[in-house]
Design a protein around this motif. Structure first.
Motif, PDB file in Angstrom:
ATOM      1  N   VAL A 420       0.846  -1.201   0.000  1.00 32.36           N
ATOM      2  CA  VAL A 420       0.000   0.000   0.000  1.00 32.36           C
ATOM      3  C   VAL A 420       0.879   1.249   0.000  1.00 32.36           C
ATOM      4  O   VAL A 420       0.648   2.192  -0.763  1.00 32.36           O
ATOM      5  CB  VAL A 420      -0.946  -0.011   1.216  1.00 32.36           C
ATOM      6  N   ALA A 423       2.577   1.690  -3.370  1.00 29.88           N
ATOM      7  CA  ALA A 423       1.613   2.151  -4.372  1.00 29.88           C
ATOM      8  C   ALA A 423       1.275   3.631  -4.197  1.00 29.88           C
ATOM      9  O   ALA A 423       1.032   4.338  -5.183  1.00 29.88           O
ATOM     10  CB  ALA A 423       0.341   1.304  -4.304  1.00 29.88           C
ATOM     11  N   ALA A 449      -6.020  -0.053   0.997  1.00 35.06           N
ATOM     12  CA  ALA A 449      -5.786  -0.029  -0.452  1.00 35.06           C
ATOM     13  C   ALA A 449      -7.065   0.290  -1.210  1.00 35.06           C
ATOM     14  O   ALA A 449      -7.062   1.066  -2.179  1.00 35.06           O
ATOM     15  CB  ALA A 449      -5.213  -1.370  -0.903  1.00 35.06           C
ATOM     16  N   LEU A 454      -6.050   2.195  -4.839  1.00 36.16           N
ATOM     17  CA  LEU A 454      -4.674   1.960  -5.272  1.00 36.16           C
ATOM     18  C   LEU A 454      -4.579   0.737  -6.181  1.00 36.16           C
ATOM     19  O   LEU A 454      -5.288  -0.258  -5.976  1.00 36.16           O
ATOM     20  CB  LEU A 454      -3.767   1.768  -4.059  1.00 36.16           C
ATOM     21  N   VAL A 456      -3.159  -2.122  -6.438  1.00 35.85           N
ATOM     22  CA  VAL A 456      -2.444  -3.189  -5.732  1.00 35.85           C
ATOM     23  C   VAL A 456      -3.105  -4.527  -6.062  1.00 35.85           C
ATOM     24  O   VAL A 456      -4.309  -4.707  -5.820  1.00 35.85           O
ATOM     25  CB  VAL A 456      -2.457  -2.966  -4.209  1.00 35.85           C
ATOM     26  N   CYS A 500     -12.903  -5.252  -1.640  1.00 29.90           N
ATOM     27  CA  CYS A 500     -11.911  -5.581  -2.660  1.00 29.90           C
ATOM     28  C   CYS A 500     -12.403  -6.763  -3.488  1.00 29.90           C
ATOM     29  O   CYS A 500     -12.749  -7.818  -2.937  1.00 29.90           O
ATOM     30  CB  CYS A 500     -10.582  -5.930  -1.996  1.00 29.90           C
ATOM     31  N   SER A 523      -8.470  -1.177  -9.861  1.00 31.26           N
ATOM     32  CA  SER A 523      -8.077  -0.808  -8.504  1.00 31.26           C
ATOM     33  C   SER A 523      -7.449  -2.031  -7.838  1.00 31.26           C
ATOM     34  O   SER A 523      -6.747  -2.802  -8.482  1.00 31.26           O
ATOM     35  CB  SER A 523      -9.290  -0.298  -7.732  1.00 31.26           C
ATOM     36  N   SER A 524      -7.709  -2.223  -6.580  1.00 33.88           N
ATOM     37  CA  SER A 524      -7.129  -3.340  -5.852  1.00 33.88           C
ATOM     38  C   SER A 524      -7.892  -4.625  -6.173  1.00 33.88           C
ATOM     39  O   SER A 524      -9.103  -4.616  -6.438  1.00 33.88           O
ATOM     40  CB  SER A 524      -7.177  -3.064  -4.348  1.00 33.88           C
TER      41      SER A 524
END
Length: 539
Positions: A420, A423, A449, A454, A456, A500, A523-524
């Motif tokens: 995190v 990123a 995240a 982010l 990731v 997520c 995104s994540s």
């Protein structure tokens, strides 16, 4: 306004501290708030970002990844003694990672400290020692900004690392002025006499080994170490348990990774007449055993800026200097290779990775190989899968500066929050390669995240247990060890509960598509790969 042009205008300790943090480019605060931090966070500036971690150890690891990726100290705010206690594992990792952090923690109000108050930290500055470079609880509220400035500069001096400031909660509204803090210009090199002595050993060498450690990449010397290796015509090894990749692992002169077992390490290096270790200890070992290398005729030299690396080295001549400057000082004294020798290293020392056949259950080597071919060229790997590290080193080569991060301490709970932090510092895809056991130490970092949107990608290699411990129990001839199996954890549902997206794959036919989906996510994303539990090996 520069550090030499401060006005004497009085403001609150909080206002001066925020002004100081702007000057030091520390406008991201990593933390998890508590009551003793509320006065610091009150009326939080709009030009600052508060990065909320759901546990203090994750806050420190996020800051560690961010600090290493940016090259500047990161600011952490913890909650009194309890929060520091939660964070200590990753403070230890930051210390071993040479990650510059300014860690602050709230303390109870000064007026009630003599009466053992609730949330009061006794001897607060001593609590994180010895794994901070410097710690203090300022004697007066007026000294808080100066203490933070001092903590910043100590954290940034090589060898870099975390510092700690304990701040009573009623200090923030007191009046003070901007401190006149110092500015340090970094960069040291060994003396000319020391370089002369090293060159006298290197130049006549017939079989030279260069051992590179994480401080090479951390101090921006990834490209210059390539030039040095080529001029010296040396074979290059990665130091045991290096937390950064400090040499392109597809370079013809790259020989491989050194083991942390003393007998294995000695065997790898016994054929050389001179060994030069740069930016790493001599050597990081994991288990006891004989080390015949230290009793041989092999000459060992070391370049470091860490006094502990020098003090703990055996049979070694140490040159002190920051890594990039020291390498450049050596290059300035070495003649360039003749143009007709440009292809002198054309034949790779390290054989190519073998072909891995697809199968179900999925061999972890196959999964890593598919990931390696699918990843974006500039993707950054953050790793915490110790039982699969040999496979990662073999099938997931790192070929660029700042392309790899892991924990130098061996302590779990680092990689997911560190991903995190990395990123946050870059616009590149960050791939967190992690084991099922490791991920549970800091799974809550996925929430951060997601909240920060982010890029990731979390790849969980699920072998249903602590694979590294299974391997160590075999090496150490242990039997009937409890607590090594982790059945029935649903990582996809854990990720989805924090917002997520994710998926699980257990059949090799679906693996490539699943990895591409995970890497292309906007995104994540978490991908759980069920790998063959019989492919557990750490050496």
């Amino acid at each position: 306004m520069s550090h030499t042009e401060h006005s004497n205008t009085s403001n609150t300790v909080q206002q001066i501290t925020f002004r100081l943090m702007r000057e030091l480019n520390m406008t991201k605060v990593f933390g998890n708030p508590g009551s003793t931090e509320l006065n610091f966070l009150n009326d939080f500036p709009e030009d600052f970002d508060y990065v909320l971690a759901l546990q203090e150890a994750s806050a420190v690891a996020m800051a560690d990844g961010y600090a290493q990726a940016t090259g500047n100290a990161a600011f952490v705010n913890l909650h009194s003694a309890a929060g520091v206690g939660h964070a200590l594992g990753n403070i230890f990792t930051a210390f071993r990672n040479h990650a510059p952090l300014v860690i602050t923690a709230g303390q109870q109000s000064r007026s009630i400290l003599p009466f053992a108050p609730y949330l009061g930290a006794e001897r607060a500055a001593e609590f994180p020692k010895p794994y901070v470079k410097w710690s203090i609880e300022p004697a007066r509220p007026e000294d808080v900004p100066l203490a933070i400035a001092q903590a910043y500069h100590i954290a940034m001096q090589h060898p870099r690392g975390p510092t700690f400031v304990s701040i009573p909660s009623d200090d923030w509204d007191k009046v003070t002025v901007m401190p006149h803090y110092s500015k340090v210009i970094e960069g040291t090199t060994p003396s000319p006499a020391a370089i002369d002595q090293l060159l006298k050993a290197l130049q006549p060498s017939q079989n030279l080994a260069l051992v590179v450690g994480s401080d090479v990449d951390r101090q921006g010397a990834f490209e210059t170490i390539i030039t040095l290796a080529e001029r010296l015509q040396a074979q290059v090894w990665e130091a045991p348990y290096s937390s950064r990749a400090s040499f392109p692992q597809n370079h013809p002169q790259f020989a491989g990774f050194l083991s942390a077992l003393p007998e294995h390490l000695s065997q790898k290096l016994a054929e050389y007449d001179v060994i030069l270790v740069i930016g790493a200890p001599v050597f990081t070992l994991h288990l006891p055993g004989d080390m015949p290398l230290f009793n041989s005729d092999v000459a060992i030299y070391q370049i470091t800026d860490d006094p502990m690396y020098a003090a703990s080295a055996s049979a070694t001549t140490t040159l002190f200097g920051t890594i990039a400057h020291s390498i450049q000082a050596l290059l300035d004294r070495l003649d360039p290779l003749p143009s007709n020798n440009a292809d002198i290293s054309a034949t790779p020392i390290r054989p190519a990775a073998p072909q891995v056949n697809a199968a179900t259950p999925i061999p972890v080597e196959y999964a890593i190989d598919v990931l390696s071919h699918a990843r974006p060229a500039d993707a950054i790997i953050v790793e915490e899968a110790p039982s699969h590290r040999p496979a990662i080193q073999r099938f997931l080569p790192i070929i660029q500066a700042n392309g790899f991060y892991t924990m130098a301490s061996g302590g779990l709970g680092y990689a997911l929050p560190a991903a995190v932090g990395v990123a946050l510092a870059t616009d590149k895809r960050v791939i967190c390669v992690i084991g099922d056991g490791s991920s549970m130490y800091s799974i809550q970092a996925i929430w951060t995240a997601v909240q920060l949107n982010l890029p990731v990608t979390v790849i969980v290699f699920n072998n249903s247990g602590y694979g590294a411990m299974h391997s160590f129990s075999k090496i150490m001839k242990n039997k009937s060890i409890p607590g090594l199996d982790l059945p029935d954890i649903d990582f996809v549902q854990l990720a989805k509960s924090m917002g997520c997206n994710g998926s699980r794959v257990s059949q090799h036919e679906q693996l490539a598509e699943a990895i591409n989906t995970a890497l292309d996510a906007p995104s994540s994303y978490l991908l759980e790969i069920i790998v063959d539990p019989n492919t557990r090996a750490i050496y």
